[in-house]
Each structure stands twice: as structure tokens, then as C-alpha cells.
Design a protein around this motif. Structure first.
Motif, PDB file in Angstrom:
ATOM      1  N   SER A  31      -0.612   5.939 -11.088  1.00  0.00           N
ATOM      2  CA  SER A  31      -0.426   4.524 -11.385  1.00  0.00           C
ATOM      3  C   SER A  31      -0.122   3.781 -10.088  1.00  0.00           C
ATOM      4  CB  SER A  31       0.734   4.373 -12.365  1.00  0.00           C
ATOM      5  OG  SER A  31       1.033   3.017 -12.561  1.00  0.00           O
ATOM      6  N   VAL A  32      -0.760   2.632  -9.900  1.00  0.00           N
ATOM      7  CA  VAL A  32      -0.581   1.830  -8.690  1.00  0.00           C
ATOM      8  C   VAL A  32      -0.200   0.409  -9.070  1.00  0.00           C
ATOM      9  CG1 VAL A  32      -1.708   0.925  -6.614  1.00  0.00           C
ATOM     10  CG2 VAL A  32      -2.295   3.200  -7.448  1.00  0.00           C
ATOM     11  N   ALA A  33       0.784  -0.125  -8.364  1.00  0.00           N
ATOM     12  CA  ALA A  33       1.184  -1.524  -8.554  1.00  0.00           C
ATOM     13  C   ALA A  33       1.362  -2.158  -7.176  1.00  0.00           C
ATOM     14  CB  ALA A  33       2.479  -1.613  -9.347  1.00  0.00           C
ATOM     15  N   ILE A  34       0.982  -3.420  -7.066  1.00  0.00           N
ATOM     16  CA  ILE A  34       1.159  -4.162  -5.816  1.00  0.00           C
ATOM     17  C   ILE A  34       2.060  -5.346  -6.111  1.00  0.00           C
ATOM     18  CG2 ILE A  34       0.028  -5.453  -3.977  1.00  0.00           C
ATOM     19  CD1 ILE A  34      -2.506  -3.822  -4.590  1.00  0.00           C
ATOM     20  N   LYS A  35       3.156  -5.427  -5.367  1.00  0.00           N
ATOM     21  CA  LYS A  35       4.094  -6.538  -5.535  1.00  0.00           C
ATOM     22  C   LYS A  35       4.093  -7.354  -4.254  1.00  0.00           C
ATOM     23  CE  LYS A  35       6.970  -4.299  -8.920  1.00  0.00           C
ATOM     24  NZ  LYS A  35       8.298  -4.025  -9.393  1.00  0.00           N
ATOM     25  N   LYS A  36       3.993  -8.683  -4.425  1.00  0.00           N
ATOM     26  CA  LYS A  36       3.970  -9.579  -3.270  1.00  0.00           C
ATOM     27  C   LYS A  36       5.290 -10.334  -3.187  1.00  0.00           C
ATOM     28  CE  LYS A  36      -1.002 -10.080  -3.413  1.00  0.00           C
ATOM     29  NZ  LYS A  36      -2.135 -10.967  -3.552  1.00  0.00           N
ATOM     30  N   TYR A  37       5.781 -10.451  -1.970  1.00  0.00           N
ATOM     31  CA  TYR A  37       7.020 -11.174  -1.686  1.00  0.00           C
ATOM     32  C   TYR A  37       6.755 -12.175  -0.567  1.00  0.00           C
ATOM     33  CZ  TYR A  37       8.905  -7.133  -4.191  1.00  0.00           C
ATOM     34  OH  TYR A  37       9.140  -6.158  -5.124  1.00  0.00           O
ATOM     35  N   LYS A  38       7.752 -13.007  -0.265  1.00  0.00           N
ATOM     36  CA  LYS A  38       7.580 -14.006   0.802  1.00  0.00           C
ATOM     37  C   LYS A  38       7.376 -13.354   2.165  1.00  0.00           C
ATOM     38  CE  LYS A  38      10.092 -17.849  -1.239  1.00  0.00           C
ATOM     39  NZ  LYS A  38      11.189 -18.804  -1.079  1.00  0.00           N
ATOM     40  N   LYS A  39       8.071 -12.243   2.430  1.00  0.00           N
ATOM     41  CA  LYS A  39       8.020 -11.614   3.749  1.00  0.00           C
ATOM     42  C   LYS A  39       7.076 -10.420   3.826  1.00  0.00           C
ATOM     43  CE  LYS A  39      12.531 -13.119   5.290  1.00  0.00           C
ATOM     44  NZ  LYS A  39      13.733 -12.749   6.017  1.00  0.00           N
ATOM     45  N   GLY A  40       6.377 -10.113   2.726  1.00  0.00           N
ATOM     46  CA  GLY A  40       5.462  -8.983   2.754  1.00  0.00           C
ATOM     47  C   GLY A  40       5.059  -8.552   1.361  1.00  0.00           C
ATOM     48  N   ALA A  41       4.443  -7.400   1.300  1.00  0.00           N
ATOM     49  CA  ALA A  41       4.006  -6.836   0.024  1.00  0.00           C
ATOM     50  C   ALA A  41       4.355  -5.356   0.004  1.00  0.00           C
ATOM     51  CB  ALA A  41       2.501  -7.028  -0.152  1.00  0.00           C
ATOM     52  N   VAL A  42       4.373  -4.788  -1.202  1.00  0.00           N
ATOM     53  CA  VAL A  42       4.670  -3.366  -1.369  1.00  0.00           C
ATOM     54  C   VAL A  42       3.639  -2.782  -2.322  1.00  0.00           C
ATOM     55  CG1 VAL A  42       6.348  -1.660  -2.181  1.00  0.00           C
ATOM     56  CG2 VAL A  42       7.142  -3.708  -0.984  1.00  0.00           C
ATOM     57  N   ILE A  43       3.038  -1.672  -1.904  1.00  0.00           N
ATOM     58  CA  ILE A  43       2.156  -0.915  -2.777  1.00  0.00           C
ATOM     59  C   ILE A  43       2.980   0.239  -3.327  1.00  0.00           C
ATOM     60  CG2 ILE A  43       0.072   0.501  -2.920  1.00  0.00           C
ATOM     61  CD1 ILE A  43      -0.999  -1.078  -0.507  1.00  0.00           C
ATOM     62  N   GLN A  44       3.090   0.331  -4.647  1.00  0.00           N
ATOM     63  CA  GLN A  44       3.860   1.385  -5.293  1.00  0.00           C
ATOM     64  C   GLN A  44       2.893   2.349  -5.973  1.00  0.00           C
ATOM     65  OE1 GLN A  44       6.233  -1.079  -7.882  1.00  0.00           O
ATOM     66  NE2 GLN A  44       7.945  -1.075  -6.447  1.00  0.00           N
ATOM     67  N   PHE A  55       0.831  13.611  -0.319  1.00  0.00           N
ATOM     68  CA  PHE A  55       0.345  12.256  -0.037  1.00  0.00           C
ATOM     69  C   PHE A  55      -0.004  12.093   1.440  1.00  0.00           C
ATOM     70  CE2 PHE A  55       2.650  11.110  -3.953  1.00  0.00           C
ATOM     71  CZ  PHE A  55       1.685  10.331  -4.562  1.00  0.00           C
ATOM     72  N   ARG A  56      -0.992  11.264   1.684  1.00  0.00           N
ATOM     73  CA  ARG A  56      -1.355  10.848   3.041  1.00  0.00           C
ATOM     74  C   ARG A  56      -1.594   9.340   3.005  1.00  0.00           C
ATOM     75  NH1 ARG A  56       0.471  14.962   3.860  1.00  0.00           N
ATOM     76  NH2 ARG A  56      -0.477  16.868   4.548  1.00  0.00           N
ATOM     77  N   GLU A  99       5.171   0.761   6.883  1.00  0.00           N
ATOM     78  CA  GLU A  99       5.880   2.028   6.715  1.00  0.00           C
ATOM     79  C   GLU A  99       5.683   2.551   5.301  1.00  0.00           C
ATOM     80  OE1 GLU A  99      10.029   1.436   7.490  1.00  0.00           O
ATOM     81  OE2 GLU A  99      10.311   0.152   5.772  1.00  0.00           O
ATOM     82  N   ALA A 100       5.760   3.876   5.158  1.00  0.00           N
ATOM     83  CA  ALA A 100       5.625   4.530   3.857  1.00  0.00           C
ATOM     84  C   ALA A 100       6.893   5.315   3.576  1.00  0.00           C
ATOM     85  CB  ALA A 100       4.414   5.446   3.851  1.00  0.00           C
ATOM     86  N   VAL A 101       7.402   5.188   2.350  1.00  0.00           N
ATOM     87  CA  VAL A 101       8.642   5.839   1.940  1.00  0.00           C
ATOM     88  C   VAL A 101       8.418   6.493   0.585  1.00  0.00           C
ATOM     89  CG1 VAL A 101      11.071   5.464   1.356  1.00  0.00           C
ATOM     90  CG2 VAL A 101      10.013   4.105   3.155  1.00  0.00           C
ATOM     91  N   TYR A 102       8.846   7.736   0.446  1.00  0.00           N
ATOM     92  CA  TYR A 102       8.780   8.428  -0.842  1.00  0.00           C
ATOM     93  C   TYR A 102      10.196   8.564  -1.371  1.00  0.00           C
ATOM     94  CZ  TYR A 102       7.463  11.734  -4.462  1.00  0.00           C
ATOM     95  OH  TYR A 102       7.250  12.341  -5.674  1.00  0.00           O
ATOM     96  N   GLN A 103      10.427   8.032  -2.571  1.00  0.00           N
ATOM     97  CA  GLN A 103      11.775   8.053  -3.140  1.00  0.00           C
ATOM     98  C   GLN A 103      11.687   8.144  -4.652  1.00  0.00           C
ATOM     99  OE1 GLN A 103      14.064   4.596  -2.066  1.00  0.00           O
ATOM    100  NE2 GLN A 103      15.892   5.330  -3.085  1.00  0.00           N
ATOM    101  N   GLU A 104      12.390   9.090  -5.223  1.00  0.00           N
ATOM    102  CA  GLU A 104      12.508   9.246  -6.677  1.00  0.00           C
ATOM    103  C   GLU A 104      11.150   9.273  -7.383  1.00  0.00           C
ATOM    104  OE1 GLU A 104      15.251   6.323  -8.150  1.00  0.00           O
ATOM    105  OE2 GLU A 104      16.816   6.917  -6.743  1.00  0.00           O
ATOM    106  N   GLY A 105      10.233  10.079  -6.864  1.00  0.00           N
ATOM    107  CA  GLY A 105       8.937  10.238  -7.515  1.00  0.00           C
ATOM    108  C   GLY A 105       7.952   9.118  -7.278  1.00  0.00           C
ATOM    109  N   GLN A 106       8.251   8.222  -6.354  1.00  0.00           N
ATOM    110  CA  GLN A 106       7.385   7.065  -6.109  1.00  0.00           C
ATOM    111  C   GLN A 106       7.124   6.922  -4.610  1.00  0.00           C
ATOM    112  OE1 GLN A 106       8.741   2.739  -5.846  1.00  0.00           O
ATOM    113  NE2 GLN A 106       8.062   2.930  -7.973  1.00  0.00           N
ATOM    114  N   LEU A 107       5.862   6.714  -4.263  1.00  0.00           N
ATOM    115  CA  LEU A 107       5.488   6.413  -2.887  1.00  0.00           C
ATOM    116  C   LEU A 107       5.416   4.899  -2.749  1.00  0.00           C
ATOM    117  CD1 LEU A 107       4.386   7.305  -0.068  1.00  0.00           C
ATOM    118  CD2 LEU A 107       2.109   7.065  -1.068  1.00  0.00           C
ATOM    119  N   GLN A 108       6.116   4.364  -1.758  1.00  0.00           N
ATOM    120  CA  GLN A 108       6.059   2.927  -1.476  1.00  0.00           C
ATOM    121  C   GLN A 108       5.492   2.731  -0.081  1.00  0.00           C
ATOM    122  OE1 GLN A 108       9.762   0.863  -1.829  1.00  0.00           O
ATOM    123  NE2 GLN A 108       9.860   1.114  -4.035  1.00  0.00           N
ATOM    124  N   VAL A 109       4.459   1.909   0.009  1.00  0.00           N
ATOM    125  CA  VAL A 109       3.910   1.526   1.304  1.00  0.00           C
ATOM    126  C   VAL A 109       4.285   0.069   1.505  1.00  0.00           C
ATOM    127  CG1 VAL A 109       1.866   1.372   2.753  1.00  0.00           C
ATOM    128  CG2 VAL A 109       2.020   3.172   1.016  1.00  0.00           C
TER     129      VAL A 109
END
Length: 128
Positions: A31-44, A55-56, A99-109
């Protein structure tokens, strides 16, 4: 009652069954979600049962490739792709600060925007 006493044989059979199960579609969908914020975005990215080492995240010009593969520990050259997604990054993303971070079963870019992105700027008009 022990039918098979050879633990190494059992381990190899279990790995092969797991690999064949994956090839046959026996893994949950990513499952992929993209969240947009004022200072950037996050791909979950959520992928049940996928190790963080699988993951790569690859940046190629303005393309971000997120992929994962199931590898056989006994034979590293044998891998089954689980997920492969390419994202076209907008020009306001600061490519040097991704940057990419893996936390609690979720990859966040995390995709931070340039500091000046979104701020109006007047363009000087040159006379020729």
C-alpha cells in the motif's frame, strides 16, 4: 513422531515453499500513500511481511524508484520482486535532502522542498 530428522532439509524446504508462495501471489499487496505538506511531501509504503532490508530507494535525476525484493538467503542471486514503483519528483523537491526511514512496519521517504519554493519572486525585466 519425527518424520524428517534433517533440520537443514526442513529449513531449505521452508524457504523454497515461501519463495514459491510469493511467486504464486501469496503475499499481501503493498500500500502506498503520498501526503503533501507546506515544507515537503512524504511517500508512505506499507508491505506486510517485508523486512526493512528488502527495500531499496533509488534516486535517478528527478525519478525516485522504491522497490522491494524477496531474496533467498541461501542463494542471493535468486530474488523475487515484490514491489516496484517509480515517482516523478516535482522541481520544488530538494534532491540533496531526501531521506528514507523505516519505522514500525512502514517505509517513509521524506521529500523536503527547497527553502525558497512556494515564495513569490519578482523577475527582473532586462532591456535589450
Amino acid at each position: 513422531m519425527k518424520l524428517i530428522k534433517d533440520k537443514e532439509l526442513l529449513r531449505n524446504l521452508a524457504q523454497q515453499i515461501d519463495l514459491l508462495n510469493t511467486v504464486g501471489g501469496g503475499i499481501s499487496e503493498t500500500s502506498v500513500a503520498i501526503k503533501k505538506y507546506k515544507k515537503g511531501a512524504v511517500i508512505q509504503v506499507w508491505a506486510a511481511g517485508v523486512n526493512p532490508e528488502s527495500f531499496r530507494v533509488i534516486l535517478n535525476n528527478n525519478q525516485l524508484i522504491v522497490l522491494s525484493a524477496l531474496q533467498n538467503p541461501e542463494n542471493p542471486s535468486l530474488a523475487v520482486p515484490l514491489f516496484n514503483k517509480t515517482f516523478m519528483l516535482p522541481p520544488q523537491v530538494d534532491l540533496g535532502r531526501i531521506e528514507a526511514v523505516y519505522q514500525e512496519g512502514q517505509l517513509q521517504v521524506r521529500l523536503p522542498y527547497h527553502e525558497a519554493a512556494g515564495q513569490p519572486r519578482e523577475i527582473e525585466i532586462k532591456q535589450l
